[in-house]
Motif scaffolding. Sequence first.
Motif, PDB file in Angstrom:
ATOM      1  N   TYR A  10     -13.133  12.114 -38.767  1.00 11.28           N
ATOM      2  CA  TYR A  10     -13.984  11.411 -37.807  1.00 11.28           C
ATOM      3  C   TYR A  10     -14.130  12.298 -36.565  1.00 11.28           C
ATOM      4  CZ  TYR A  10     -12.698   7.308 -40.647  1.00 11.28           C
ATOM      5  OH  TYR A  10     -12.485   6.417 -41.680  1.00 11.28           O
ATOM      6  N   PRO A  11     -15.242  12.986 -36.420  1.00 10.46           N
ATOM      7  CA  PRO A  11     -15.413  13.869 -35.255  1.00 10.46           C
ATOM      8  C   PRO A  11     -15.362  13.116 -33.927  1.00 10.46           C
ATOM      9  CG  PRO A  11     -17.066  14.322 -36.938  1.00 10.46           C
ATOM     10  CD  PRO A  11     -16.405  13.043 -37.318  1.00 10.46           C
ATOM     11  N   GLU A  12     -15.848  11.875 -33.948  1.00 10.20           N
ATOM     12  CA  GLU A  12     -15.842  11.019 -32.762  1.00 10.20           C
ATOM     13  C   GLU A  12     -15.235   9.675 -33.133  1.00 10.20           C
ATOM     14  OE1 GLU A  12     -16.742  12.012 -29.843  1.00 10.20           O
ATOM     15  OE2 GLU A  12     -17.607  13.956 -30.415  1.00 10.20           O
ATOM     16  N   PRO A  13     -14.659   8.955 -32.155  1.00 11.61           N
ATOM     17  CA  PRO A  13     -14.131   7.619 -32.451  1.00 11.61           C
ATOM     18  C   PRO A  13     -15.220   6.734 -33.051  1.00 11.61           C
ATOM     19  CG  PRO A  13     -13.380   8.348 -30.296  1.00 11.61           C
ATOM     20  CD  PRO A  13     -14.388   9.351 -30.750  1.00 11.61           C
ATOM     21  N   LEU A  14     -14.892   6.022 -34.117  1.00  8.80           N
ATOM     22  CA  LEU A  14     -15.894   5.203 -34.809  1.00  8.80           C
ATOM     23  C   LEU A  14     -16.312   4.009 -33.968  1.00  8.80           C
ATOM     24  CD1 LEU A  14     -14.607   5.005 -38.505  1.00  8.80           C
ATOM     25  CD2 LEU A  14     -16.286   6.570 -37.515  1.00  8.80           C
ATOM     26  N   GLN A  15     -17.603   3.749 -33.997  1.00  5.28           N
ATOM     27  CA  GLN A  15     -18.140   2.543 -33.376  1.00  5.28           C
ATOM     28  C   GLN A  15     -18.513   1.513 -34.439  1.00  5.28           C
ATOM     29  OE1 GLN A  15     -18.053   2.271 -30.037  1.00  5.28           O
ATOM     30  NE2 GLN A  15     -17.153   4.330 -30.064  1.00  5.28           N
ATOM     31  N   SER A  16     -18.754   1.991 -35.667  1.00  3.81           N
ATOM     32  CA  SER A  16     -19.062   1.113 -36.795  1.00  3.81           C
ATOM     33  C   SER A  16     -18.798   1.887 -38.083  1.00  3.81           C
ATOM     34  CB  SER A  16     -20.520   0.640 -36.744  1.00  3.81           C
ATOM     35  OG  SER A  16     -21.393   1.695 -37.104  1.00  3.81           O
ATOM     36  N   PHE A  17     -18.870   1.178 -39.212  1.00  2.33           N
ATOM     37  CA  PHE A  17     -18.667   1.818 -40.511  1.00  2.33           C
ATOM     38  C   PHE A  17     -19.983   2.210 -41.169  1.00  2.33           C
ATOM     39  CE2 PHE A  17     -14.693  -0.756 -40.305  1.00  2.33           C
ATOM     40  CZ  PHE A  17     -13.794   0.302 -40.338  1.00  2.33           C
ATOM     41  N   SER A  18     -21.093   1.945 -40.528  1.00  2.41           N
ATOM     42  CA  SER A  18     -22.380   2.306 -41.104  1.00  2.41           C
ATOM     43  C   SER A  18     -22.527   3.814 -41.096  1.00  2.41           C
ATOM     44  CB  SER A  18     -23.528   1.667 -40.318  1.00  2.41           C
ATOM     45  OG  SER A  18     -23.519   2.119 -38.980  1.00  2.41           O
ATOM     46  N   SER A  19     -23.167   4.340 -42.112  1.00  7.63           N
ATOM     47  CA  SER A  19     -23.352   5.787 -42.209  1.00  7.63           C
ATOM     48  C   SER A  19     -24.684   6.087 -42.862  1.00  7.63           C
ATOM     49  CB  SER A  19     -22.221   6.431 -43.024  1.00  7.63           C
ATOM     50  OG  SER A  19     -22.251   5.953 -44.348  1.00  7.63           O
ATOM     51  N   GLU A  20     -25.244   7.193 -42.474  1.00  9.32           N
ATOM     52  CA  GLU A  20     -26.493   7.644 -43.075  1.00  9.32           C
ATOM     53  C   GLU A  20     -26.168   8.300 -44.414  1.00  9.32           C
ATOM     54  OE1 GLU A  20     -29.691   7.644 -41.995  1.00  9.32           O
ATOM     55  OE2 GLU A  20     -29.326   6.500 -40.175  1.00  9.32           O
ATOM     56  N   ALA A  21     -26.761   7.803 -45.483  1.00  5.44           N
ATOM     57  CA  ALA A  21     -26.547   8.411 -46.790  1.00  5.44           C
ATOM     58  C   ALA A  21     -27.203   9.792 -46.819  1.00  5.44           C
ATOM     59  CB  ALA A  21     -27.151   7.534 -47.891  1.00  5.44           C
ATOM     60  N   PRO A  22     -26.503  10.799 -47.339  1.00  2.69           N
ATOM     61  CA  PRO A  22     -27.096  12.134 -47.377  1.00  2.69           C
ATOM     62  C   PRO A  22     -28.346  12.158 -48.246  1.00  2.69           C
ATOM     63  CG  PRO A  22     -25.110  12.023 -48.731  1.00  2.69           C
ATOM     64  CD  PRO A  22     -25.177  10.744 -47.958  1.00  2.69           C
ATOM     65  N   ALA A  23     -29.310  12.946 -47.833  1.00  2.24           N
ATOM     66  CA  ALA A  23     -30.552  13.039 -48.589  1.00  2.24           C
ATOM     67  C   ALA A  23     -30.281  13.666 -49.952  1.00  2.24           C
ATOM     68  CB  ALA A  23     -31.564  13.874 -47.815  1.00  2.24           C
ATOM     69  N   ALA A  24     -30.894  13.107 -50.959  1.00  2.02           N
ATOM     70  CA  ALA A  24     -30.703  13.629 -52.308  1.00  2.02           C
ATOM     71  C   ALA A  24     -31.336  15.009 -52.438  1.00  2.02           C
ATOM     72  CB  ALA A  24     -31.325  12.674 -53.323  1.00  2.02           C
ATOM     73  N   ALA A  25     -30.641  15.904 -53.092  1.00  2.26           N
ATOM     74  CA  ALA A  25     -31.186  17.248 -53.294  1.00  2.26           C
ATOM     75  C   ALA A  25     -32.369  17.184 -54.245  1.00  2.26           C
ATOM     76  CB  ALA A  25     -30.108  18.162 -53.869  1.00  2.26           C
ATOM     77  N   ALA A  32      -7.902  25.743 -25.767  1.00  2.00           N
ATOM     78  CA  ALA A  32      -8.183  26.349 -27.070  1.00  2.00           C
ATOM     79  C   ALA A  32      -6.999  26.281 -28.013  1.00  2.00           C
ATOM     80  CB  ALA A  32      -8.606  27.802 -26.880  1.00  2.00           C
ATOM     81  N   HIS A  33      -5.867  25.728 -27.549  1.00  2.00           N
ATOM     82  CA  HIS A  33      -4.656  25.688 -28.366  1.00  2.00           C
ATOM     83  C   HIS A  33      -4.310  24.285 -28.847  1.00  2.00           C
ATOM     84  CE1 HIS A  33      -3.366  29.892 -27.462  1.00  2.00           C
ATOM     85  NE2 HIS A  33      -4.095  29.673 -26.381  1.00  2.00           N
ATOM     86  N   THR A  34      -5.118  23.295 -28.500  1.00  2.00           N
ATOM     87  CA  THR A  34      -4.811  21.917 -28.866  1.00  2.00           C
ATOM     88  C   THR A  34      -6.051  21.251 -29.447  1.00  2.00           C
ATOM     89  OG1 THR A  34      -3.255  21.813 -27.008  1.00  2.00           O
ATOM     90  CG2 THR A  34      -3.861  19.731 -28.050  1.00  2.00           C
ATOM     91  N   MET A  35      -5.849  20.458 -30.480  1.00  2.00           N
ATOM     92  CA  MET A  35      -6.955  19.722 -31.087  1.00  2.00           C
ATOM     93  C   MET A  35      -6.508  18.306 -31.435  1.00  2.00           C
ATOM     94  SD  MET A  35      -7.120  21.256 -35.012  1.00  2.00           S
ATOM     95  CE  MET A  35      -8.218  19.968 -35.612  1.00  2.00           C
ATOM     96  N   LEU A  36      -7.431  17.374 -31.292  1.00  2.69           N
ATOM     97  CA  LEU A  36      -7.190  16.004 -31.704  1.00  2.69           C
ATOM     98  C   LEU A  36      -7.943  15.778 -33.005  1.00  2.69           C
ATOM     99  CD1 LEU A  36      -6.036  13.165 -31.049  1.00  2.69           C
ATOM    100  CD2 LEU A  36      -8.237  12.657 -29.977  1.00  2.69           C
ATOM    101  N   LEU A  37      -7.230  15.380 -34.026  1.00  4.27           N
ATOM    102  CA  LEU A  37      -7.831  15.185 -35.346  1.00  4.27           C
ATOM    103  C   LEU A  37      -7.636  13.737 -35.779  1.00  4.27           C
ATOM    104  CD1 LEU A  37      -9.053  16.394 -37.996  1.00  4.27           C
ATOM    105  CD2 LEU A  37      -6.693  16.761 -38.744  1.00  4.27           C
ATOM    106  N   GLU A  38      -8.723  13.085 -36.138  1.00  6.22           N
ATOM    107  CA  GLU A  38      -8.646  11.732 -36.667  1.00  6.22           C
ATOM    108  C   GLU A  38      -9.252  11.722 -38.063  1.00  6.22           C
ATOM    109  OE1 GLU A  38      -9.690   7.052 -35.609  1.00  6.22           O
ATOM    110  OE2 GLU A  38     -10.522   8.672 -34.377  1.00  6.22           O
ATOM    111  N   VAL A  39      -8.501  11.198 -39.022  1.00  6.93           N
ATOM    112  CA  VAL A  39      -8.966  11.110 -40.401  1.00  6.93           C
ATOM    113  C   VAL A  39      -8.769   9.685 -40.891  1.00  6.93           C
ATOM    114  CG1 VAL A  39      -8.496  13.531 -40.921  1.00  6.93           C
ATOM    115  CG2 VAL A  39      -6.713  11.830 -41.312  1.00  6.93           C
ATOM    116  N   GLY A  40      -9.610   9.285 -41.818  1.00 10.94           N
ATOM    117  CA  GLY A  40      -9.522   7.938 -42.364  1.00 10.94           C
ATOM    118  C   GLY A  40     -10.380   7.804 -43.600  1.00 10.94           C
TER     119      GLY A  40
END
Length: 262
Positions: A115-130, A44-52
């Motif tokens: 990046y919550p998980e290591p990336l496998q690709s750059f594809s992403s689901e576009a958020p649904a329009a409000a 509970a005292h250590t975290m791995l953070l990946e940003v990009g």
Amino acid sequence: ALEDGAPALSAGDASKLRWLVAETFEQDKTSCSPGLAAPAASDAHTMLLEVGPRLTFATAWSSNAVAICQSAGLRSVARVEMSRRYLISTAEPLTPALRAAVSAALHDRMTEQVYPEPLQSFSSEAPAAAATRTIPLMAEGRAALERLDKEMGLGFDEADLDYYTNLFVDKLGRDPTDVECFDMAQSNSEHSRHWFFGGKMVIDGVEQPQTLFKMVKETLKGDKVVDNSVIAFHDNSSAITGFGVSPLRPSSATGPSEYKQT
């Protein structure tokens, strides 16, 4: 990332790509596996953070990297990005609020993401329009527009609020949508229209001969000004008169060579 439908890199191409991205002076430290491993779930005292970079936009760094890969014969490489990993330890347990605060401090939320998980690709689901909302201006009057202004940060001033309330209630006789209000806030803004900057100035009851905009533009023309402005106030761009130069070019385009003045 590879082009859509492209086969996996061959062993030779993978080796070439690794050579391209390897650290120039410490190539032995380049690895195909992460150097920082995620901590145990019970820690509970250590975290791995990946940003990009955000997945939806390729960076200029990626454009240059892809161009290099293409020149090296790696034709199927479509995107290359660089992320950062942090292994963070704290004296206090990492609560969700503390994790969020640490993440926010270590990346630019405008251009980057976690990046919550290591990336496998750059594809992403576009958020649904409000869904489009109707603002109850007919029933609630100006108060409804004031509430939307604060919620969406539209930047309406007193004159805007009165004008749009009158436009929809008295003239059009209908409620506006939030999309219409957002569009009006942009296209009819001071930035786009220059209501104040280009409007008439009346000081102590006397109308001034020039607007603020004309006063600024006057610095480009006149007897005391060198008329060297080619483009000015054209969609936030400008250019001044230049002069002839002699460029330096490599004497050979196929290998190392000296530069010569041409």
